[in-house]
Design a protein around this motif. Structure first.
Motif, PDB file in Angstrom:
ATOM      1  N   MET A   1       0.838  -1.218   0.000  1.00 49.93           N
ATOM      2  CA  MET A   1       0.000   0.000   0.000  1.00 49.93           C
ATOM      3  C   MET A   1       0.857   1.246   0.000  1.00 49.93           C
ATOM      4  O   MET A   1       0.781   2.083  -0.883  1.00 49.93           O
ATOM      5  CB  MET A   1      -0.881   0.030   1.273  1.00 49.93           C
ATOM      6  N   ALA A   2       1.721   1.323   1.029  1.00 44.41           N
ATOM      7  CA  ALA A   2       2.540   2.520   1.164  1.00 44.41           C
ATOM      8  C   ALA A   2       3.900   2.300   0.518  1.00 44.41           C
ATOM      9  O   ALA A   2       4.354   1.170   0.380  1.00 44.41           O
ATOM     10  CB  ALA A   2       2.700   2.859   2.634  1.00 44.41           C
ATOM     11  N   PHE A   3       4.530   3.397   0.124  1.00 44.68           N
ATOM     12  CA  PHE A   3       5.863   3.329  -0.449  1.00 44.68           C
ATOM     13  C   PHE A   3       6.873   3.530   0.672  1.00 44.68           C
ATOM     14  O   PHE A   3       6.738   4.448   1.476  1.00 44.68           O
ATOM     15  CB  PHE A   3       6.015   4.419  -1.498  1.00 44.68           C
ATOM     16  N   SER A   4       7.878   2.684   0.703  1.00 41.65           N
ATOM     17  CA  SER A   4       8.872   2.782   1.767  1.00 41.65           C
ATOM     18  C   SER A   4      10.273   2.691   1.195  1.00 41.65           C
ATOM     19  O   SER A   4      10.523   1.897   0.285  1.00 41.65           O
ATOM     20  CB  SER A   4       8.646   1.641   2.759  1.00 41.65           C
ATOM     21  N   VAL A   5      11.199   3.508   1.721  1.00 43.45           N
ATOM     22  CA  VAL A   5      12.584   3.439   1.272  1.00 43.45           C
ATOM     23  C   VAL A   5      13.494   3.785   2.445  1.00 43.45           C
ATOM     24  O   VAL A   5      13.120   4.570   3.318  1.00 43.45           O
ATOM     25  CB  VAL A   5      12.825   4.395   0.072  1.00 43.45           C
ATOM     26  N   VAL A   6      14.677   3.182   2.466  1.00 40.53           N
ATOM     27  CA  VAL A   6      15.647   3.510   3.513  1.00 40.53           C
ATOM     28  C   VAL A   6      16.564   4.587   2.953  1.00 40.53           C
ATOM     29  O   VAL A   6      17.137   4.437   1.868  1.00 40.53           O
ATOM     30  CB  VAL A   6      16.475   2.270   3.911  1.00 40.53           C
ATOM     31  N   LEU A   7      16.713   5.686   3.699  1.00 38.82           N
ATOM     32  CA  LEU A   7      17.511   6.795   3.207  1.00 38.82           C
ATOM     33  C   LEU A   7      19.001   6.511   3.379  1.00 38.82           C
ATOM     34  O   LEU A   7      19.390   5.560   4.064  1.00 38.82           O
ATOM     35  CB  LEU A   7      17.101   8.074   3.937  1.00 38.82           C
ATOM     36  N   GLN A   8      19.827   7.372   2.755  1.00 35.46           N
ATOM     37  CA  GLN A   8      21.269   7.134   2.701  1.00 35.46           C
ATOM     38  C   GLN A   8      22.036   7.715   3.884  1.00 35.46           C
ATOM     39  O   GLN A   8      23.265   7.798   3.840  1.00 35.46           O
ATOM     40  CB  GLN A   8      21.835   7.759   1.420  1.00 35.46           C
ATOM     41  N   ASP A   9      21.345   8.142   4.927  1.00 35.82           N
ATOM     42  CA  ASP A   9      22.064   8.741   6.050  1.00 35.82           C
ATOM     43  C   ASP A   9      22.642   7.657   6.947  1.00 35.82           C
ATOM     44  O   ASP A   9      22.325   6.478   6.814  1.00 35.82           O
ATOM     45  CB  ASP A   9      21.128   9.671   6.851  1.00 35.82           C
ATOM     46  N   GLU A  10      23.500   8.049   7.880  1.00 33.48           N
ATOM     47  CA  GLU A  10      24.153   7.119   8.822  1.00 33.48           C
ATOM     48  C   GLU A  10      23.141   6.308   9.604  1.00 33.48           C
ATOM     49  O   GLU A  10      23.330   5.132   9.857  1.00 33.48           O
ATOM     50  CB  GLU A  10      24.998   7.928   9.825  1.00 33.48           C
ATOM     51  N   ALA A  11      22.054   7.000   9.999  1.00 32.05           N
ATOM     52  CA  ALA A  11      21.039   6.354  10.833  1.00 32.05           C
ATOM     53  C   ALA A  11      20.126   5.432  10.036  1.00 32.05           C
ATOM     54  O   ALA A  11      19.283   4.742  10.618  1.00 32.05           O
ATOM     55  CB  ALA A  11      20.205   7.425  11.527  1.00 32.05           C
ATOM     56  N   ARG A  12      20.279   5.427   8.704  1.00 34.78           N
ATOM     57  CA  ARG A  12      19.424   4.604   7.826  1.00 34.78           C
ATOM     58  C   ARG A  12      17.946   4.858   8.128  1.00 34.78           C
ATOM     59  O   ARG A  12      17.165   3.951   8.365  1.00 34.78           O
ATOM     60  CB  ARG A  12      19.723   3.110   8.015  1.00 34.78           C
ATOM     61  N   THR A  13      17.592   6.130   8.147  1.00 35.94           N
ATOM     62  CA  THR A  13      16.210   6.542   8.417  1.00 35.94           C
ATOM     63  C   THR A  13      15.264   5.934   7.403  1.00 35.94           C
ATOM     64  O   THR A  13      15.561   5.905   6.203  1.00 35.94           O
ATOM     65  CB  THR A  13      16.100   8.075   8.348  1.00 35.94           C
TER      66      THR A  13
ATOM     67  N   LEU B   1       8.979   9.952   8.692  1.00 30.38           N
ATOM     68  CA  LEU B   1      10.398   9.593   8.802  1.00 30.38           C
ATOM     69  C   LEU B   1      10.729   9.081  10.199  1.00 30.38           C
ATOM     70  O   LEU B   1      10.152   9.533  11.190  1.00 30.38           O
ATOM     71  CB  LEU B   1      11.269  10.830   8.529  1.00 30.38           C
ATOM     72  N   GLY B   2      11.677   8.155  10.276  1.00 30.27           N
ATOM     73  CA  GLY B   2      12.123   7.670  11.581  1.00 30.27           C
ATOM     74  C   GLY B   2      12.658   6.258  11.479  1.00 30.27           C
ATOM     75  O   GLY B   2      12.925   5.753  10.382  1.00 30.27           O
ATOM     76  N   THR B   3      12.798   5.602  12.609  1.00 28.67           N
ATOM     77  CA  THR B   3      13.183   4.188  12.593  1.00 28.67           C
ATOM     78  C   THR B   3      11.945   3.396  12.179  1.00 28.67           C
ATOM     79  O   THR B   3      10.844   3.937  12.122  1.00 28.67           O
ATOM     80  CB  THR B   3      13.603   3.710  13.989  1.00 28.67           C
ATOM     81  N   GLU B   4      12.127   2.120  11.932  1.00 29.13           N
ATOM     82  CA  GLU B   4      11.003   1.285  11.495  1.00 29.13           C
ATOM     83  C   GLU B   4       9.831   1.367  12.473  1.00 29.13           C
ATOM     84  O   GLU B   4       8.677   1.526  12.067  1.00 29.13           O
ATOM     85  CB  GLU B   4      11.506  -0.172  11.362  1.00 29.13           C
TER      86      GLU B   4
END
Lengths: 170, 178
Positions: free
Chosen positions: B1-13, B110-113
């Motif tokens: 349903m929703a689009f999800s992606v892990v960003l390229q920052d250190e924290a892998r937001t 945005l945030g952790t899982e």
């Protein structure tokens, strides 16, 4: 595309080295679920670090600017996704580009093109001559000035070459 | 349903996009935003060509936040600001942010899982509307308007997609005027 020395020591799983030149390395990798080319410039240790950072960043910006401008004119260049980290799509080195409008610069560019074609393809004098004529025809007054400058540029330096007139109409 | 992606920052937001249609309370929602009660960026889906466009904006936002270099006051306004090619923040929020009368909204969380799960639940309760598959974004995009806004040339569309043109301009905002 800021040179990141740490990257050399840490092997990153998300990118693979494609090639390395004098100015930097090119990787292919995954970025936000897209396949991208990453161009990373080396830091020049012989420079003062502040100066090096500044020069490198200016080159990166100039390259990104040139690529995006070319794209808007319909020239097939890669799209720049992120010029601030070592993660973006850059394939051609435009690092020394500028957007000055001087006839001198354009004449020098034409000269470089002319010499490049002549040195790599035999018997292309007439072809090159016709290209210049076509350029003059397409550009009107400004182009006239540039070609006049080109004649001057040709007289400079060592290894000059004699000019043959254009024998066919473009 | 929703689009999800892990960003390229250190924290892998984690960045998740949820698309809402038949939204009835855009006005009250804006008040909630101003009161700091909304933990999401609420964007006009008409101005979004593809989720990647938002992911790039979000990526840049989390990086700026980590460096303490955000231009706006919150991470969520920063994401919206990064969609713009101009340096005026108010203008960007007005152009890309949800409007008073909007019936469709793209929420960016945005945030952790775990944080993202909670925030999606919260925003779904706050928005009086229907959650739809993010693929429906394609039906809502107003390409002509996007093209005009980002000043994309016809020549450029011959050598690349609208998405690439838009992302290039977003990425080079600070040093490019086109």
């Amino acid at each position: 595309m800021v040179a990141v020395p740490n990257l050399n020591k840490k092997r990153r799983m998300d990118r693979q080295l494609v090639t390395q030149g004098a100015e930097g390395r090119v990787y292919v990798g995954d970025w936000l679920n897209h396949s991208v080319i990453i161009k990373q410039r080396f830091s020049k240790k012989y420079r003062h670090v502040d100066l090096d950072t500044h020069i490198t960043q200016e080159r990166i910006k100039a390259e990104a600017r040139a690529l995006t401008r070319c794209r808007s004119l319909g020239i097939r260049t890669p799209a720049v996704y992120d010029p601030y980290e070592s993660s973006e799509v850059i394939l051609i080195d435009f690092g020394l580009s500028s957007v000055e409008e001087r006839a001198e610069d354009k004449a020098v560019d034409l000269y470089v093109l002319e010499r490049a074609v002549l040195s790599t393809h035999p018997n292309t004098e007439a072809f090159v001559s016709c290209c210049i004529s076509a350029y003059k025809k397409a550009g009107s007054n400004a182009a006239e000035d540039v070609v006049k400058r080109l004649d001057e540029v040709r007289t400079r330096g060592r290894k000059k070459i004699p000019q043959k007139p254009c024998t066919s109409t473009p | 349903m929703a689009f999800s992606v892990v960003l390229q920052d250190e924290a892998r937001t984690v960045c998740r996009l949820v698309l809402f249609r038949e939204v009835e309370n855009a006005g009250p929602l804006r008040k909630l935003i101003l009161a700091g009660q909304v933990e999401a960026s609420l964007i006009q889906p008409q101005m979004v060509v593809a989720p990647f466009q938002v992911a790039v904006a979000a990526n840049r936002a989390v990086r700026a936040q980590a460096l303490g270099k955000m231009a706006t006051r919150s991470l969520y306004t920063e994401v919206i600001f990064n969609l713009s090619t101009k340096k005026n923040i108010m203008n960007a929020l007005k152009t890309f942010g949800m409007g008073e009368e909007d019936k469709e909204v793209l929420a960016v969380v945005l945030g952790t899982e775990e944080e993202v799960e909670d925030k999606v639940t919260k925003i779904t309760q706050q928005i009086n509307g229907k959650v739809v598959d993010t693929s429906e974004l394609a039906d809502l995009t107003q390409e002509a308007r996007v093209q005009e806004l980002y000043k994309v040339t016809p020549e450029e569309l011959k050598v690349g997609s609208l998405l690439e043109a838009v992302v290039s301009r977003m990425a080079c905002r600070d040093f490019l005027t086109l």
